[in-house]
Design a protein around this motif. Structure first.
Motif, short mmCIF file in Angstrom:
data_model
loop_
_atom_site.label_atom_id
_atom_site.label_comp_id
_atom_site.label_asym_id
_atom_site.label_seq_id
_atom_site.Cartn_x
_atom_site.Cartn_y
_atom_site.Cartn_z
N LEU A 207 1.90 -5.57 -10.14
CA LEU A 207 1.11 -6.71 -9.69
C LEU A 207 -0.18 -6.16 -9.10
N ILE A 208 -1.32 -6.52 -9.69
CA ILE A 208 -2.61 -6.05 -9.19
C ILE A 208 -3.50 -7.26 -8.90
N SER A 209 -4.03 -7.32 -7.70
CA SER A 209 -4.99 -8.35 -7.33
C SER A 209 -6.38 -7.74 -7.34
N ARG B 283 8.96 -9.91 -1.41
CA ARG B 283 9.87 -10.45 -2.43
C ARG B 283 10.07 -9.47 -3.58
N HIS B 284 9.10 -8.61 -3.84
CA HIS B 284 9.18 -7.70 -4.99
C HIS B 284 8.93 -6.26 -4.52
N PRO B 285 9.86 -5.70 -3.75
CA PRO B 285 9.60 -4.38 -3.15
C PRO B 285 9.49 -3.24 -4.15
N LEU B 286 10.09 -3.37 -5.34
CA LEU B 286 10.05 -2.28 -6.31
C LEU B 286 8.83 -2.36 -7.24
N ALA B 287 8.17 -3.50 -7.30
CA ALA B 287 7.01 -3.63 -8.18
C ALA B 287 5.85 -2.77 -7.66
N ALA B 288 5.11 -2.18 -8.58
CA ALA B 288 3.90 -1.44 -8.22
C ALA B 288 2.85 -2.47 -7.81
N LEU B 289 2.43 -2.41 -6.54
CA LEU B 289 1.53 -3.41 -5.99
C LEU B 289 0.19 -2.77 -5.67
N GLY B 290 -0.88 -3.27 -6.28
CA GLY B 290 -2.19 -2.66 -6.10
C GLY B 290 -3.28 -3.68 -5.85
N ALA C 202 2.73 -2.75 2.43
CA ALA C 202 1.65 -3.49 1.76
C ALA C 202 1.42 -2.88 0.38
N TYR C 203 0.17 -2.56 0.04
CA TYR C 203 -0.14 -2.05 -1.29
C TYR C 203 0.29 -0.59 -1.44
N HIS C 204 0.73 -0.26 -2.66
CA HIS C 204 1.04 1.14 -2.96
C HIS C 204 -0.23 1.94 -3.18
N ALA C 205 -1.29 1.28 -3.62
CA ALA C 205 -2.58 1.95 -3.81
C ALA C 205 -3.68 0.90 -3.81
N THR C 206 -4.86 1.30 -3.37
CA THR C 206 -6.04 0.45 -3.41
C THR C 206 -7.16 1.19 -4.13
N CYS C 207 -8.13 0.43 -4.63
CA CYS C 207 -9.17 1.02 -5.47
C CYS C 207 -10.50 0.35 -5.18
N LEU C 208 -11.55 1.16 -5.19
CA LEU C 208 -12.92 0.65 -5.05
C LEU C 208 -13.69 0.95 -6.32
N LEU D 83 -1.29 6.37 -9.85
CA LEU D 83 -0.21 5.96 -8.97
C LEU D 83 0.49 4.70 -9.48
N MET D 84 -0.27 3.74 -10.01
CA MET D 84 0.33 2.51 -10.51
C MET D 84 1.26 2.79 -11.69
N VAL D 85 0.77 3.56 -12.65
CA VAL D 85 1.57 3.86 -13.84
C VAL D 85 2.79 4.68 -13.45
N ASN D 86 2.60 5.70 -12.62
CA ASN D 86 3.72 6.54 -12.22
C ASN D 86 4.79 5.76 -11.46
N ARG D 87 4.38 4.81 -10.64
CA ARG D 87 5.38 4.04 -9.90
C ARG D 87 6.22 3.18 -10.85
N VAL D 88 5.58 2.56 -11.84
CA VAL D 88 6.34 1.77 -12.80
C VAL D 88 7.37 2.65 -13.51
N LEU D 89 6.95 3.83 -13.93
CA LEU D 89 7.87 4.71 -14.66
C LEU D 89 8.94 5.29 -13.74
N ASP D 90 8.60 5.50 -12.48
CA ASP D 90 9.55 6.11 -11.56
C ASP D 90 10.60 5.13 -11.06
N THR D 91 10.35 3.83 -11.20
CA THR D 91 11.31 2.84 -10.71
C THR D 91 12.06 2.15 -11.85
N THR D 92 11.98 2.71 -13.06
CA THR D 92 12.71 2.18 -14.20
C THR D 92 13.47 3.30 -14.90
#
Length: 401
Positions: free
Chosen positions: A162-164, A193-200, A233-239, A349-358
């Motif tokens: 989930l990325i906002s 609600r979604h603690p395992l989702a990669a949140l950015g 909160a977020y697993h990673a943030t980006c500028l 970090l986003m891609v690695n988290r998805v792969l690491d939690t599946t």
């Protein structure tokens, strides 16, 4: 007489062409490269991002149109496809409908040819089919539904990423505090609600803030970094520091692109002020409550809430003829982005988290692409010896980097 296409419809026509040109025949380049420390390094396609960022300037699109921030959404979804994730599972999709549940896409592939054409025609010709297709996605957090800009989800897994995104090009002192405050609340709502989702969280900021309001810039960049350090909160943030305007480039070359003299200078365009829409606009853009209630009654946590008016299904023939090489020129100003907020680190970090939690049986293409870079950094090792051990260890080793 047919109505003129909306600004967002015109933008989608150009966005789609840029993405299609970057991935001919749907074949995406591999973003992973071997680094000196033996870890795969993620290299974003900044050339595509800079083209996408030129579209709002070309269309003189204001914030209420949604186009300035949408350029970031399109790029992030494109990068997820480069990483090897299923094109139908990364939303917004590269074709209309932008949101299509995975089971519906799989059903289409399994239908007889004639029936598949009929169903596909119905899906693509209608702006949206409530509960099935949509132009934007809402996800239920702990306390309320939240529109999420870039998403990967499925009935079997629930939300996996989930990325906002936010975009601010002027009135920094007036709007910066509101944007950060909203982001904190959104992160808590979704993470609980979604603690395992990669949140950015990705923030697009025009570079002139560094000259016009340097104190606000320093404060805002510091807060963005802290947003990515909160454990809940977020697993990673980006500028993404966006540079455009008549004097944006001088004699410098664009990263990953041609020299400064290769194209026309960017018009300043209308300033994109990231302010909330008016009450009337919210009313026009809101989803019917009955649709939201129906969604909550369904077992899987899939979005799919229709937002009428977001996108026309027919596209824009006028914009289809626009050459992407002639778009206003925009540069991502890398030198102004702290390492902890860099797009490369964020996507890694986003891609690695998805792969690491599946399980390793899921997202096989994404794992294969990452292993290729790992294998390149370990010459002399057989493929069978390095395939899965490296795959299992890469993401864990980078969790805090």
């Amino acid at each position: 007489m047919a109505a003129e296409p909306s600004t967002k419809t015109r933008a989608w026509s150009i966005f789609d062409r840029i993405v299609a040109e970057a991935a001919p025949g749907g074949e995406h380049s591999n973003p992973w490269r071997a680094s000196a420390d033996g870890r795969p390094h993620y290299e974003p396609d900044f050339a595509v991002l800079e083209k996408l960022l030129g579209v709002p300037l070309h269309l003189d699109a204001n914030t209420q149109s949604g186009v300035p921030a949408l350029s970031l959404d399109v790029w992030l979804s494109y990068e997820l496809r480069r990483a090897g994730f299923d094109p139908d599972a990364t939303w917004p999709r590269p074709t209309h409908p932008r949101i299509l549940p995975g089971p519906v896409a799989k059903l289409l592939q399994d239908l007889p040819a004639d029936l598949r054409r009929q169903v596909s025609d119905r899906l693509t010709r209608k702006a949206a089919i409530p509960g099935v297709t949509s132009a934007s996605a809402n996800i239920l957090g702990k306390n309320y539904l939240k529109q999420v800009d870039v998403i990967m989800t499925d009935w079997a897994t629930g939300p996996e990423l989930l990325i906002s995104t936010k975009r601010m090009d002027s009135s920094y002192g007036k709007n910066a505090a509101n944007r950060v405050e909203e982001s904190y609340g959104d992160a808590k709502n979704l993470r609980l609600r979604h603690p395992l989702a990669a949140l950015g969280f990705v923030f697009g900021l025009r570079s002139d803030i560094l000259q016009s309001e340097p104190d606000t810039a320093e404060w805002l960049i510091d807060l963005l970094g802290k947003l990515g350090e909160e454990e809940d909160a977020y697993h990673a943030t980006c500028l993404v520091m966006i540079e455009y305007g008549d004097d944006a480039f001088g004699d410098s070359a664009q990263p990953g692109g041609d020299a400064a003299g290769a194209g026309p200078p960017a018009a300043a365009g209308e300033a994109f002020i990231d302010t909330p829409p008016s009450a009337a606009e919210e009313s026009m853009d809101a989803s019917p409550s009955s649709d939201g209630e129906a969604l909550l009654d369904e077992p899987p946590p899939l979005p799919g809430i229709d937002r009428p008016g977001d996108e026309d299904a027919t596209g824009s023939m006028a914009e289809a003829s626009v050459s992407t090489a002639m778009l206003p020129r925009v540069r991502v100003q890398h030198e102004s982005i702290p390492q902890e907020l860099s797009p490369a680190r964020f996507l890694r970090l986003m891609v690695n988290r998805v792969l690491d939690t599946t399980p390793v049986s899921m997202h096989r293409e994404a794992r294969r692409r990452r292993r290729e870079a790992l294998a390149a950094s370990q010459p002399g090792t057989s493929h069978s010896a390095r395939a899965h051990p490296g795959d299992l260890g890469v993401a864990r080793g980078e969790a805090g980097r």
